[in-house]
Design a protein around this motif. Sequence first.
Motif, short mmCIF file in Angstrom:
data_model
loop_
_atom_site.label_atom_id
_atom_site.label_comp_id
_atom_site.label_asym_id
_atom_site.label_seq_id
_atom_site.Cartn_x
_atom_site.Cartn_y
_atom_site.Cartn_z
N ARG A 56 15.77 -2.10 -12.65
CA ARG A 56 15.20 -2.99 -11.64
C ARG A 56 13.69 -3.07 -11.82
O ARG A 56 13.08 -2.27 -12.52
CB ARG A 56 15.52 -2.49 -10.22
CG ARG A 56 14.97 -1.10 -9.89
CD ARG A 56 15.62 -0.59 -8.62
NE ARG A 56 15.09 0.70 -8.19
CZ ARG A 56 15.49 1.87 -8.64
NH1 ARG A 56 16.41 1.92 -9.59
NH2 ARG A 56 14.98 3.00 -8.16
N LEU A 57 13.13 -4.06 -11.18
CA LEU A 57 11.68 -4.25 -11.14
C LEU A 57 11.24 -4.05 -9.70
O LEU A 57 11.72 -4.74 -8.79
CB LEU A 57 11.31 -5.66 -11.62
CG LEU A 57 9.87 -6.11 -11.41
CD1 LEU A 57 8.91 -5.28 -12.26
CD2 LEU A 57 9.72 -7.59 -11.76
N THR A 58 10.35 -3.08 -9.47
CA THR A 58 9.87 -2.77 -8.13
C THR A 58 8.42 -3.20 -8.01
O THR A 58 7.55 -2.66 -8.71
CB THR A 58 10.00 -1.27 -7.83
OG1 THR A 58 11.39 -0.89 -7.95
CG2 THR A 58 9.52 -0.95 -6.43
N LEU A 59 8.16 -4.18 -7.14
CA LEU A 59 6.82 -4.70 -6.92
C LEU A 59 6.31 -4.19 -5.58
O LEU A 59 6.99 -4.32 -4.56
CB LEU A 59 6.82 -6.22 -6.94
CG LEU A 59 7.41 -6.88 -8.20
CD1 LEU A 59 7.47 -8.39 -8.04
CD2 LEU A 59 6.59 -6.50 -9.44
N ILE A 60 5.11 -3.62 -5.56
CA ILE A 60 4.58 -2.98 -4.36
C ILE A 60 3.20 -3.51 -4.04
O ILE A 60 2.36 -3.67 -4.93
CB ILE A 60 4.50 -1.45 -4.54
CG1 ILE A 60 5.86 -0.88 -4.98
CG2 ILE A 60 4.02 -0.77 -3.27
CD1 ILE A 60 5.81 0.58 -5.38
N THR A 61 2.96 -3.78 -2.76
CA THR A 61 1.63 -4.11 -2.28
C THR A 61 1.48 -3.54 -0.87
O THR A 61 2.41 -2.94 -0.34
CB THR A 61 1.37 -5.62 -2.30
OG1 THR A 61 -0.02 -5.88 -2.08
CG2 THR A 61 2.18 -6.33 -1.22
N CYS A 62 0.30 -3.73 -0.29
CA CYS A 62 0.05 -3.22 1.06
C CYS A 62 0.19 -4.33 2.09
O CYS A 62 0.04 -5.50 1.79
CB CYS A 62 -1.36 -2.61 1.15
SG CYS A 62 -1.55 -1.10 0.18
N GLN A 63 0.43 -3.92 3.32
CA GLN A 63 0.54 -4.88 4.41
C GLN A 63 -0.83 -5.47 4.74
O GLN A 63 -0.95 -6.63 5.12
CB GLN A 63 1.14 -4.20 5.64
CG GLN A 63 1.13 -5.04 6.91
CD GLN A 63 2.03 -6.26 6.81
OE1 GLN A 63 2.91 -6.32 5.94
NE2 GLN A 63 1.83 -7.24 7.68
N GLY A 64 -1.88 -4.65 4.61
CA GLY A 64 -3.22 -5.15 4.87
C GLY A 64 -3.92 -4.48 6.03
O GLY A 64 -5.11 -4.70 6.25
N ASP A 65 -3.19 -3.65 6.79
CA ASP A 65 -3.78 -2.95 7.94
C ASP A 65 -4.48 -1.68 7.45
O ASP A 65 -3.96 -0.58 7.58
CB ASP A 65 -2.73 -2.64 8.99
CG ASP A 65 -1.45 -2.06 8.38
OD1 ASP A 65 -1.33 -2.06 7.14
OD2 ASP A 65 -0.58 -1.63 9.14
N PHE A 66 -5.66 -1.85 6.86
CA PHE A 66 -6.37 -0.74 6.22
C PHE A 66 -6.96 0.21 7.25
O PHE A 66 -7.58 -0.21 8.23
CB PHE A 66 -7.47 -1.28 5.32
CG PHE A 66 -8.12 -0.22 4.46
CD1 PHE A 66 -7.51 0.21 3.29
CD2 PHE A 66 -9.33 0.34 4.83
CE1 PHE A 66 -8.10 1.18 2.50
CE2 PHE A 66 -9.93 1.30 4.04
CZ PHE A 66 -9.31 1.72 2.87
N ASN A 67 -6.75 1.50 7.02
CA ASN A 67 -7.30 2.55 7.87
C ASN A 67 -8.42 3.23 7.10
O ASN A 67 -8.17 3.95 6.13
CB ASN A 67 -6.21 3.55 8.27
CG ASN A 67 -6.69 4.58 9.28
OD1 ASN A 67 -7.76 5.17 9.12
ND2 ASN A 67 -5.90 4.81 10.31
N SER A 68 -9.67 3.01 7.52
CA SER A 68 -10.81 3.56 6.79
C SER A 68 -10.86 5.08 6.85
O SER A 68 -11.37 5.72 5.92
CB SER A 68 -12.12 2.97 7.33
OG SER A 68 -12.24 3.23 8.72
#
Length: 278
Positions: free
Chosen positions: A247-259
């Motif tokens: 399989r190909l697993t593509l990952i990214t973030c939702q965008g709610d960055f916690n500094s």
Amino acid sequence: MDTKQKSTYSKEARRKKNKRFNTILYIIAGLLVVAGIVIILSDTTYIFNGIIDPDNYGVDIPLPTGSFTIVTPRPDESTPGPDDTSDPGSPDAPHFTLPPGATLPPETPTPQPTATPKPTATPAPQNPNRPVSVYFHGYSINCPVDPVGYDYNGVMKTVRAHNRAAWLRYSGDPVSGGNIIIAGHNKYSGKLGYFNIIKTDLKVGDIVSVETAAGERYYYQVESINYYYYTEVPYTVMDMSPGTRDRLTLITCQGDFNSNLGTSMHRVVAVCVPITFE
């Protein structure tokens, strides 16, 4: 006696002077507004990527003609058993030595000691099967891919660019199979990341292709897209054990960055299965 006289302007002259001054202010304000719009659009849309990155955005890579089918999963691979042996390599060449009391013939010069040559680093061979780009069909986004490893915390590294992604070099590849793990930013350094498409527009049934270093292209269909809290990502997402499903697993973030934590609080994971065109 002071002979200087204070300059005086008529109402008409003052009006013209103020008009020129106001015009300059309006021009400056207009330029600032335009600059602000450009910055906002570049941060929130892909509108300028065709100009900035024409080789990877807005490109059209057509799908092969004909229908496609999902590749049948391979049987589980077995782990090496006790009977498996590895090639130990060739032994060092034997050293020539003279018998005690023997001398070399006169015509043969006495060998002189030579300096040990300085060892040179041998570059690691590049894997021709490694992914070099991911293309999102239907969205005209081609994202270059760089191989990465783990950081000192044992976490997969990322690429410091909005328009590139990272392939975990210990994961699978399109030729050998296994779980091909590729992660990219949804936003980086104020610019919208190419992998933002995963959380905004990509949907189940879409087709993604991967190009290898050998120039071959392999195709995958999006099977699922899931959102996880960053500490609750299932083990299967990063599972690279022998026999795991191709399989190909593509990952990214939702965008709610916690500094404070230095990370986004959610992950978006798209799992894609290999397909073949007839």
